[in-house]
Design a protein around this motif. Sequence first.
Motif, mmCIF file in Angstrom:
data_model
loop_
_atom_site.group_PDB
_atom_site.id
_atom_site.type_symbol
_atom_site.label_atom_id
_atom_site.label_comp_id
_atom_site.label_asym_id
_atom_site.label_seq_id
_atom_site.Cartn_x
_atom_site.Cartn_y
_atom_site.Cartn_z
ATOM 1 N N ASN A 276 1.721 -14.385 -0.411
ATOM 2 C CA ASN A 276 0.313 -14.411 -0.759
ATOM 3 C C ASN A 276 -0.499 -13.059 -0.527
ATOM 4 O O ASN A 276 -0.918 -12.711 0.408
ATOM 5 C CB ASN A 276 -0.441 -15.392 -0.119
ATOM 6 C CG ASN A 276 -0.176 -16.606 -0.246
ATOM 7 O OD1 ASN A 276 0.289 -17.344 -1.303
ATOM 8 N ND2 ASN A 276 -0.239 -17.635 0.705
ATOM 9 N N SER A 277 -0.393 -12.217 -1.622
ATOM 10 C CA SER A 277 -0.837 -10.883 -1.644
ATOM 11 C C SER A 277 -2.319 -10.891 -1.468
ATOM 12 O O SER A 277 -3.063 -11.688 -1.786
ATOM 13 C CB SER A 277 -0.386 -10.037 -2.881
ATOM 14 O OG SER A 277 -0.859 -10.882 -4.180
ATOM 15 N N SER A 278 -2.788 -9.641 -0.924
ATOM 16 C CA SER A 278 -4.491 -9.468 -0.777
ATOM 17 C C SER A 278 -4.728 -8.143 -0.775
ATOM 18 O O SER A 278 -4.023 -7.351 -0.615
ATOM 19 C CB SER A 278 -4.699 -10.152 0.910
ATOM 20 O OG SER A 278 -5.998 -9.714 0.976
ATOM 21 N N LYS A 279 -5.776 -8.239 -1.174
ATOM 22 C CA LYS A 279 -6.581 -6.853 -1.602
ATOM 23 C C LYS A 279 -6.881 -5.933 -0.131
ATOM 24 O O LYS A 279 -7.082 -4.749 -0.114
ATOM 25 C CB LYS A 279 -7.668 -6.835 -2.486
ATOM 26 C CG LYS A 279 -8.593 -7.353 -2.102
ATOM 27 C CD LYS A 279 -9.726 -7.649 -3.122
ATOM 28 C CE LYS A 279 -11.138 -8.122 -2.694
ATOM 29 N NZ LYS A 279 -11.732 -7.719 -1.480
ATOM 30 N N ASP A 280 -7.041 -6.673 0.799
ATOM 31 C CA ASP A 280 -7.413 -6.139 1.816
ATOM 32 C C ASP A 280 -6.459 -5.776 2.843
ATOM 33 O O ASP A 280 -6.463 -4.896 3.613
ATOM 34 C CB ASP A 280 -8.302 -7.444 2.860
ATOM 35 C CG ASP A 280 -9.516 -7.755 2.271
ATOM 36 O OD1 ASP A 280 -10.109 -6.733 1.243
ATOM 37 O OD2 ASP A 280 -9.893 -8.903 2.002
ATOM 38 N N GLY B 244 1.470 -9.915 1.008
ATOM 39 C CA GLY B 244 0.272 -9.851 2.066
ATOM 40 C C GLY B 244 0.556 -9.683 3.460
ATOM 41 O O GLY B 244 1.945 -9.857 3.397
#
Length: 285
Positions: free
Chosen positions: A56-60, A71
């Motif tokens: 689950n990738s995240s921009k943070d 992520g």
Amino acid sequence: MGKKVVQGGELLFKEDIIIDEEAVRMQLTIPSRIPIFSIDEMQVFYNSHVFTLTKNSSKDAMIKVYTTEYGLNEEKSPKLQEDEYFKANTAEVNKLKEEFIKKAVIGMPDNCYDKSLEKQACLTLVEKINHAYDIAEHSYKAPPSKGLVPKLSDDSIFNTYIGDFERAMLLDGKVYRLETIQEYLSMFQKAIEPKFYKELEKKSVLMTPEEAFKELTDNRHKIHPWGFPFIRNKIWYNEKSFKIFLDGIYWIPKFASTSKNAEEKYRNAIERKIKTDAAEEGFGK
């Protein structure tokens, strides 16, 4: 009056209680799957937190490996991992404590009602344990950051005594220090035209790797030819380049060492705790 003399490197208490210093230094066979270093996947350490990759990738917080973005998922703190380690190995650890005390403390009566004697033996044993292990509390060095990932104070053995993991990556037995683009460029200051370097130093704080690549490429005539490819391509080269973003900053992994020394130091610190706990628990009673 009890007697207490130093003789041949051994401390003699009243009733002939002796601390065997060779036994104090003797290595314990601790449960092998220690926290942190027994995890067989990439780990990122930052401000005492531990992260692993997640789909689950995240921009943070993200890592790009080859062409895939992941992520960063926070794992249990080193303290929780250590608590689980000792709990899962309670019987084995208790046996180690018992055997250690039997070997290290000679002459302690089975039914000792002299608490001052027990306390004296305990304090002396702890002192000799600490002297036998060259493990100092690590001086924490806060990473340059935006403060989005605050420091975790968990009082763990790992975060207290194992240094240089404030911002690091552990992969395949190798430790990589995480450096900002600005820090990385500073190593090549002499290969960059002074005026351009000063401009680059300021800009790089907010740059993405791709932006740094373009800036360097557009000004390659201001960089010494022998150093240009190495300087630029480590930051970014193409869509297969590695990239990590955490705490509002892009980081560049720089090889620091193999994990062997850090792992050995950690094992020694765990071993010291087992011996110290054994002494402070009153010789297994």
